[in-house]
Each structure stands twice: as C-alpha cells, then as structure tokens.
Write a protein that holds these residues in place. Structure first.
Motif, PDB file in Angstrom:
ATOM      1  N   ARG A 130       0.834  -1.217   0.000  1.00  0.00           N
ATOM      2  CA  ARG A 130       0.000   0.000   0.000  1.00  0.00           C
ATOM      3  C   ARG A 130       0.864   1.260   0.000  1.00  0.00           C
ATOM      4  N   PHE A 131       2.170   1.084   0.186  1.00  0.00           N
ATOM      5  CA  PHE A 131       3.069   2.239   0.235  1.00  0.00           C
ATOM      6  C   PHE A 131       3.690   2.573  -1.114  1.00  0.00           C
ATOM      7  N   ASP A 132       4.110   1.553  -1.862  1.00  0.00           N
ATOM      8  CA  ASP A 132       4.769   1.855  -3.140  1.00  0.00           C
ATOM      9  C   ASP A 132       4.198   1.077  -4.325  1.00  0.00           C
ATOM     10  N   GLY A 133       3.160   0.252  -4.088  1.00  0.00           N
ATOM     11  CA  GLY A 133       2.520  -0.474  -5.184  1.00  0.00           C
ATOM     12  C   GLY A 133       3.320  -1.646  -5.720  1.00  0.00           C
ATOM     13  N   LEU A 134       4.470  -1.947  -5.123  1.00  0.00           N
ATOM     14  CA  LEU A 134       5.296  -3.057  -5.582  1.00  0.00           C
ATOM     15  C   LEU A 134       4.896  -4.339  -4.851  1.00  0.00           C
ATOM     16  N   PRO A 135       5.245  -5.513  -5.388  1.00  0.00           N
ATOM     17  CA  PRO A 135       4.833  -6.769  -4.751  1.00  0.00           C
ATOM     18  C   PRO A 135       5.421  -6.925  -3.348  1.00  0.00           C
TER      19      PRO A 135
END
Length: 200
Positions: A130-135
C-alpha cells in the motif's frame, strides 16, 4: 484427461532476521499477551497443510523457536531469500506460503484471500504494497517454478525477493489495507502495541 496436479501448499514463517533497528528479537515482541512469532505461527498453521519456521543455525535452540518444526537456513547473510530458497530446496514440489513474523495486523482472512486468488500456473501470487505499489514478497505464495529465478538472482549477488517477484510471472492483488504493515523500530512497536491493546 488433465493429469496436472496442483502443488500442495506448505507454510514458511520467516523468523531469522537480525532485528537491528528494533534492537531486540522481533519474534518475541508480544501483542495482547502473545509473542508475535506464535501468533503468526497459528495463522499459518491454520491455512496450510504443513508449516515450518525459518531460522538461522544459532536460533535453533531459542526457547521460543525450539518447539516448532524448523528449516535451518542453508545460506548466510542474504536476508529473507535464505529462508525461501532453503524451504524450496527442502521440498521442491510444493508451493510456499511465506510470511514474515513482524506483521502484527496480519489475519487469517488476508491469508485466505491470497490463497483463494492463487494462480498455480504462474510463479507466485502476492499483494501489492500500500506504500509503493510493488509486490510484497513476505506475505506471498511462491510456486515451485519461482525457485529457478530466485536462485539465479541470489547466485548473481541480488538478494531481493521483491525484485524476483517483479521479474517473475506474479499475480498481483490489491493491498489488503494495513494488514501487511510491519514494525521495525521501538517507536513503531509502542504505537502498534497501543493500537492492538485498545482494539483487542
């Protein structure tokens, strides 16, 4: 006739971190009267066929860890990738539901969402951060096919499991609210402790 068998799912609880920023073993931090490690263990055990605790060699006899089925890291000083690779090499034909032991808001519903969304034809199923959209690699389902790339990257000096997920065929799910928020410092622990105590 389809003879393809979907791999079974085992659970891996990563507990081998050095906890440098916390300055104490994160696995022993207690919320609502229970050590974080045991709380996470019960979640994992409830949704997988078998579960194991990932430990470094020097942690094997720690009283909190000694009573649980363990997989001792075969790799040194490469972070969470050590636990994941060790598990994959011990049981190469199963998928691994991997979770970190420092996710105090993780719940069974979140793990079930991940399992229900599983794409066994890919390499992994994971939530976006939820912070950087990465897995998010430390609450993810790693299929047997993910081993080759992770092993190759570690062999080449890249120890980041998140990058391995980015480069793999990973099915990504929306971030599950704050369920994957981790805690790394004494200040964060104090805040989380108060939050959980007031809601439990």
């Amino acid at each position: 006739m389809n003879t393809h068998v979907t791999p079974a799912i085992y659970g891996l609880l990563l507990s081998g971190g050095a906890s440098r920023r916390m300055q104490r073993d994160k696995a022993q931090l207690a919320y609502a009267g229970q050590p974080q490690l045991l709380r996470a263990w019960h979640l994992l055990e409830a949704v997988t066929e078998r579960a194991f605790l990932s430990v470094r060699a020097e942690q094997r006899d720690d009283p909190l860890r000694a009573g649980l089925p363990q997989l001792v890291d075969r790799y040194e000083a490469i972070g969470p990738a050590a636990g994941i690779l060790t598990a994959q090499e011990a049981y190469p034909d199963v998928a691994w539901l991997v979770i970190a032991c420092d996710l105090p808001l993780l719940d069974q519903a979140t793990l079930q969402t991940l399992l229900d969304a599983r794409d066994a034809s890919g390499d992994a199923t994971a939530f976006n951060s939820r912070f950087d959209g990465l897995p998010e690699p430390l609450c993810a389902l790693w299929e047997p096919s993910s081993h080759g790339l992770l092993k190759q990257r570690v062999g080449g000096g890249s120890y980041c499991p998140r990058k391995a997920l980015i480069l793999s065929r990973t099915k990504l799910l929306p971030a599950p609210g704050d369920a994957l928020d981790n805690i790394n410092t004494p200040e964060e622990f104090e805040q989380m402790h108060q939050q959980i105590e007031t809601t439990s």
